[in-house]
Design an enzyme around this catalytic site. Structure first.
Site, PDB file in Angstrom:
ATOM      1  N   GLY A 222      75.718  76.509  43.008  1.00  0.00           N
ATOM      2  CA  GLY A 222      75.078  77.786  43.277  1.00  0.00           C
ATOM      3  C   GLY A 222      74.267  78.272  42.090  1.00  0.00           C
ATOM      4  O   GLY A 222      73.775  77.486  41.278  1.00  0.00           O
ATOM      5  N   SER A 223      74.171  79.573  41.960  1.00  0.00           N
ATOM      6  CA  SER A 223      73.276  80.167  40.970  1.00  0.00           C
ATOM      7  C   SER A 223      73.895  80.200  39.582  1.00  0.00           C
ATOM      8  O   SER A 223      75.120  80.151  39.418  1.00  0.00           O
ATOM      9  CB  SER A 223      72.920  81.597  41.390  1.00  0.00           C
ATOM     10  OG  SER A 223      74.050  82.450  41.253  1.00  0.00           O
ATOM     11  N   THR A 226      76.256  83.398  39.001  1.00  0.00           N
ATOM     12  CA  THR A 226      77.579  83.229  39.616  1.00  0.00           C
ATOM     13  C   THR A 226      78.391  82.189  38.864  1.00  0.00           C
ATOM     14  O   THR A 226      79.599  82.356  38.653  1.00  0.00           O
ATOM     15  CB  THR A 226      77.437  82.828  41.091  1.00  0.00           C
ATOM     16  OG1 THR A 226      76.681  83.833  41.772  1.00  0.00           O
ATOM     17  CG2 THR A 226      78.796  82.705  41.747  1.00  0.00           C
ATOM     18  N   GLY A 227      77.749  81.108  38.447  1.00  0.00           N
ATOM     19  CA  GLY A 227      78.450  80.091  37.671  1.00  0.00           C
ATOM     20  C   GLY A 227      79.013  80.633  36.368  1.00  0.00           C
ATOM     21  O   GLY A 227      80.119  80.272  35.958  1.00  0.00           O
ATOM     22  N   GLU A 244      77.490  73.098  39.268  1.00  0.00           N
ATOM     23  CA  GLU A 244      76.124  72.598  39.438  1.00  0.00           C
ATOM     24  C   GLU A 244      75.282  73.804  39.776  1.00  0.00           C
ATOM     25  O   GLU A 244      75.374  74.354  40.875  1.00  0.00           O
ATOM     26  CB  GLU A 244      76.078  71.536  40.537  1.00  0.00           C
ATOM     27  CG  GLU A 244      74.747  70.773  40.575  1.00  0.00           C
ATOM     28  CD  GLU A 244      73.740  71.375  41.543  1.00  0.00           C
ATOM     29  OE1 GLU A 244      72.830  72.090  41.048  1.00  0.00           O
ATOM     30  OE2 GLU A 244      73.856  71.153  42.749  1.00  0.00           O
ATOM     31  N   CYS A 278      67.954  72.243  44.853  1.00  0.00           N
ATOM     32  CA  CYS A 278      68.245  72.436  43.429  1.00  0.00           C
ATOM     33  C   CYS A 278      67.328  71.608  42.550  1.00  0.00           C
ATOM     34  O   CYS A 278      66.955  72.034  41.456  1.00  0.00           O
ATOM     35  CB  CYS A 278      69.709  72.117  43.139  1.00  0.00           C
ATOM     36  SG  CYS A 278      70.208  70.439  43.585  1.00  0.00           S
TER      37      CYS A 278
END
Length: 479
Positions: A222-223, A226-227, A244, A278
């Protein structure tokens, strides 16, 4: 097993569970509601984790051959349901059927590859001892999955987890819950209860997974923001994490390329799945000596890219999948217009689809390096082209990002391309090919594009602890 393709459930401890609360996904082509989906409660999460924890010891001690046999049965069921899965992908993602077929084909490729893996142990003979390195499953894994390729990126987490002996709980994106929930339900009677579960939830479910004391690992795609939150929150329980995250992938075009051929490939790489990928090409650096001709060829190629309804024969890309992302892409376009950048548009939308989240494919012609469209990841069908002359200056510009996921280099001279590729600060580089991750290759990000990685010959180790056993060699005497 009879499967309904119009009802969707959480899967907890080998059974489907009806919801106490529901939500609805939206069709991005029409903005209409799709089917109701359950919202898992904190009690649902606790039940699922408890079931996985109970199932883990027996599953971890199941032989690799037995686990592969179950995965093969699962593969056969997925293969038999390709058409239904493609239908769901077109409805919840807005993908044209060709793109949905591409995703389902990749899912089957992930199955094929992982079924060939051997989970090797390592043995080293030293003068005084033997060292054996073995890999033991971590335990309960939470797979937090994205909306852009919900099927393949879910299976890319599930298969190595199951193969290594972990129990896995899948959380789909709330924007694309349908295919992910269904892919879990399809395995309901194949694996032991608690081994493979699925929970759809609201914004509270992900953080609850990250802080849950009995979840050993988070695998997240994800983003970047958020990571970063996941990394911070997982520290309270010292979870293993694989992240990732986003990228701002550059394509570097050397002056010796076949302009027409490479321009078509660059456009395809930038606009596949409406740019919602991505490793989509998001910045194109073209040598000054061929810049104008290359951009003209790219604009010509864009006339073959048509945004439209998934069932339209003319459409090659669909809409932006969700409204928040659509708003971000539109904001980037408006910023380009405000600053007076030159925009080269692709073909108009195929049909008049009011309410759909469609964006016309757009090339931004040589904006400044400081512009938002260069600095930010668009994740939509908009990309800038930029001029370069000096290789050292080019590398400095390309590497001047906080992210480093992927890149591509294009040249008739593979040695020249390889020399540039080795100096790029990214996890994967493709030379003379479109950026496409495959299960055979380890996939990871540099800088803010991620922590750890998955896939490839050793990617399964991300789901294991390494254990080294030292055995003293006999010297003819007792201890």
């Amino acid at each position: 097993m009879k499967i309904s393709w119009t009802s969707f459930h959480n899967v907890i401890n080998g059974a489907i569970r009806g919801p106490e609360q529901i939500a609805y996904g939206l069709n991005p082509v029409t903005s209409e509601k799709l089917w109701p989906v359950p919202i898992a409660s904190s009690k649902d999460l606790d039940r699922a984790v408890a079931a996985a924890k109970e199932a883990f010891p027996a599953w971890a001690n199941t032989s690799l051959e037995e686990r592969k046999d179950m995965i093969m049965t699962y593969e056969a069921r997925v293969r038999a349901a390709q058409g239904e899965l493609m239908d769901l992908l077109t409805l919840e993602g807005g993908k044209p059927r060709s793109v949905a077929a591409f995703e389902v084909d990749f899912v089957l490729r992930w199955f094929k590859y992982h079924l060939t893996l051997a989970l090797d142990e390592e043995k080293v003979e030293l003068q005084d001892r033997t060292l054996e390195t073995r890999y033991t499953p971590l335990g309960v894994v939470a797979a937090i999955c994205p909306w852009n390729f919900p099927l393949v990126l879910t299976i890319g987490k599930v298969l190595p987890a199951l193969l290594t002996g972990c129990c896995v709980i899948v959380k789909p994106s709330p924007f694309t819950p349908y295919t992910t929930l269904k892919i879990v339900e399809m395995a309901l009677d194949i694996f032991p209860p608690g081994v493979f579960q699925g929970l759809n939830g609201d914004d509270s479910l992900g953080p609850a997974m990250v802080t849950h004391p009995d979840i050993a690992k988070i695998s997240f795609t994800g983003s970047v923001p958020t990571g970063m939150k996941i990394m911070e929150q997982s520290g309270s329980t010292l979870k293993r994490i694989t992240l990732e995250l986003g990228g701002n992938d550059a394509a570097i075009i050397l002056p010796d390329v076949d302009i027409s051929k490479v321009a078509k490939q660059i456009v395809s790489s930038a606009l596949l799945n409406a740019g919602q990928m991505c490793v989509a090409t998001k910045r194109v650096y073209i040598h000054t000596s061929i810049y104008e001709r290359f951009v003209a060829a790219a604009v010509d190629a864009m006339q073959e890219v048509v945004a439209g309804h998934p069932d339209s024969r003319e459409a090659t890309i669909g809409p932006i999948q969700n409204k928040p992302q659509y708003d971000r892409v539109i904001a980037l376009l408006e910023d380009c217009k405000t600053h007076g950048y030159t925009l080269r548009a692709g073909k108009q939308i195929a049909e008049n689809l009011e309410g759909g989240l469609f964006v016309q494919p757009t090339l931004v012609d040589n904006p400044p390096d400081s512009s938002r469209v260069v600095v930010e990841e668009a994740f939509g069908p908009i990309f800038p082209t930029l001029k370069w002359t000096d290789t050292e200056e080019l590398l400095a510009r390309v590497n001047a990002t906080e992210t480093g996921l992927g890149a591509s280099v294009w040249s008739c001279n593979v040695e020249s391309a390889s020399a540039i590729a080795r100096r790029l600060e990214v996890g994967s580089v493709w030379i003379n090919m479109i950026e496409t991750p495959i299960p055979d290759a380890y996939f990871s990000g540099h800088k803010r594009s991620g922590i750890g990685g998955e896939w490839g010959r050793h990617g399964w180790r991300a789901y294991c602890n390494a254990q080294v056993i030292h055995t003293m060699k006999s010297k003819g005497s007792r201890l």
